[in-house]
Design an enzyme around this catalytic site. Structure first.
Site, mmCIF file in Angstrom:
data_model
loop_
_atom_site.group_PDB
_atom_site.id
_atom_site.type_symbol
_atom_site.label_atom_id
_atom_site.label_comp_id
_atom_site.label_asym_id
_atom_site.label_seq_id
_atom_site.Cartn_x
_atom_site.Cartn_y
_atom_site.Cartn_z
ATOM 1 N N ILE A 22 -2.507 -1.029 -14.913
ATOM 2 C CA ILE A 22 -3.881 -1.880 -14.357
ATOM 3 C C ILE A 22 -5.556 -1.414 -13.858
ATOM 4 O O ILE A 22 -6.037 -1.207 -14.063
ATOM 5 C CB ILE A 22 -3.116 -2.880 -13.280
ATOM 6 N N ASP A 41 -6.118 8.301 -6.511
ATOM 7 C CA ASP A 41 -4.994 7.925 -6.484
ATOM 8 C C ASP A 41 -3.729 9.641 -5.883
ATOM 9 O O ASP A 41 -4.818 10.202 -5.786
ATOM 10 C CB ASP A 41 -4.400 7.939 -8.427
ATOM 11 N N ASP A 57 -3.422 9.353 -0.884
ATOM 12 C CA ASP A 57 -2.933 8.559 -0.413
ATOM 13 C C ASP A 57 -2.653 7.394 0.920
ATOM 14 O O ASP A 57 -3.603 7.684 2.149
ATOM 15 C CB ASP A 57 -1.411 9.446 0.411
ATOM 16 N N SER A 136 -0.712 -10.771 -6.870
ATOM 17 C CA SER A 136 0.318 -10.929 -8.079
ATOM 18 C C SER A 136 0.489 -12.661 -7.593
ATOM 19 O O SER A 136 0.684 -13.190 -7.078
ATOM 20 C CB SER A 136 1.562 -9.955 -7.517
ATOM 21 N N TYR A 149 8.146 -7.411 -1.455
ATOM 22 C CA TYR A 149 7.287 -7.707 -2.637
ATOM 23 C C TYR A 149 6.559 -8.978 -2.267
ATOM 24 O O TYR A 149 5.097 -8.784 -2.155
ATOM 25 C CB TYR A 149 6.921 -7.529 -4.311
ATOM 26 N N THR A 181 3.957 -11.049 -14.664
ATOM 27 C CA THR A 181 4.340 -9.678 -14.889
ATOM 28 C C THR A 181 3.590 -9.228 -15.774
ATOM 29 O O THR A 181 3.862 -9.281 -17.251
ATOM 30 C CB THR A 181 5.879 -9.907 -15.473
#
Length: 255
Positions: A22, A41, A57, A136, A149, A181
């Site tokens: 994403i 990243d 990180d 999410s 999660y 998902t």
């Protein structure tokens, strides 16, 4: 009439976890619409040449601050922050030990805190400041085998609302996207580890009313909308990109 490209012209964006999935789709889309984009990243080896990159990180506060400061200096400021970096976890509350809980919450929740904290001085100077957090469907629906999660993403949803309230008078909008998902590398690894990958993919697709997985590009489109000056009246919102999973209750298909 303002075009999608001209909306982003001159805007500077930072996307965490932007080297894959994403995050990568979002970075590419924002750049295609005219933004200068820096990807933050752990591994930036695969970041496209038209994007800037910083390695960090999100669990390391000093490195995050240094990366954000360096990116803002190179871009000449910062207008858009996409907090996308995150990791997954499977299991019930019995299955993940304390170390796993600390790790997932450190990345998924505190990672947003660290990056936003470092970005705020630059966002305050922007005329079109926007923060978009990747949340999410797990934040709003009870999913089996996702206790850790789900807890982390529930915290992201609440954090988004609190941040929106805290910074609205500074001209900073804060929203989140709630993907279902999505067909990402993490889901790919999950499927590869399943006893029957094809059956597992079919089961994941079937629980979304559209009957398929969400694509990374579809989530990126939602993030781009929330980051755009065109959504200037939208803050404290969560935008579902879940194939209808959260809101729809379909009757069984007739055979």
């Amino acid at each position: 009439m303002t075009t999608a490209a001209s909306e982003y012209e001159g805007l500077r964006a930072l996307v965490t976890g932007g080297a894959s999935g994403i995050g990568r789709a979002t970075a590419d889309l924002l750049a295609a619409r005219g933004s200068t984009v820096t990807v933050l990243d752990l591994d930036t080896a695969g970041v496209a040449e038209h994007l800037l990159a910083r390695r960090a990180d999100v669990t390391d506060d000093a490195r995050v601050r240094a990366a954000v400061t360096s990116a803002a200096a190179q871009m000449g400021g910062l207008d858009i922050l996409v907090n996308n970096a995150g990791i997954g976890a499977q299991g019930t509350v019995e299955d993940n030990d304390d170390e796993q809980w600390h790790r997932v919450l450190d990345v998924n929740v505190l990672g947003i805190v660290r990056t936003t904290r470092a970005a705020l001085p630059y966002l305050r100077d922007s005329r079109h400041a926007a923060v978009v957090n990747t949340c999410s469907i797990a934040a709003t629906a009870g999913l089996p085998q996702r206790a850790l999660y789900s807890a982390s993403k529930g915290a992201v949803l609440s954090l988004t609302l609190a941040m929106a309230a805290d910074h609205i008078r500074e001209g900073i909008r804060v929203n989140c996207v709630n993907p279902g998902t999505a067909d990402t590398p993490w889901i790919g690894r999950l499927l590869d580890a399943a006893p029957d990958p094809e059956a597992e993919r079919a089961a994941l697709a079937a629980r979304q009313p559209t009957g398929r997985l969400v694509t990374a590009d579809e989530v990126a489109g939602a993030i781009a909308y929330l980051a755009s000056p065109a959504s200037g009246a939208t803050t404290g919102a969560s935008l579902a990109v879940d194939g209808g999973m959260q809101g729809l209750r379909l009757r069984p298909a007739q055979s």
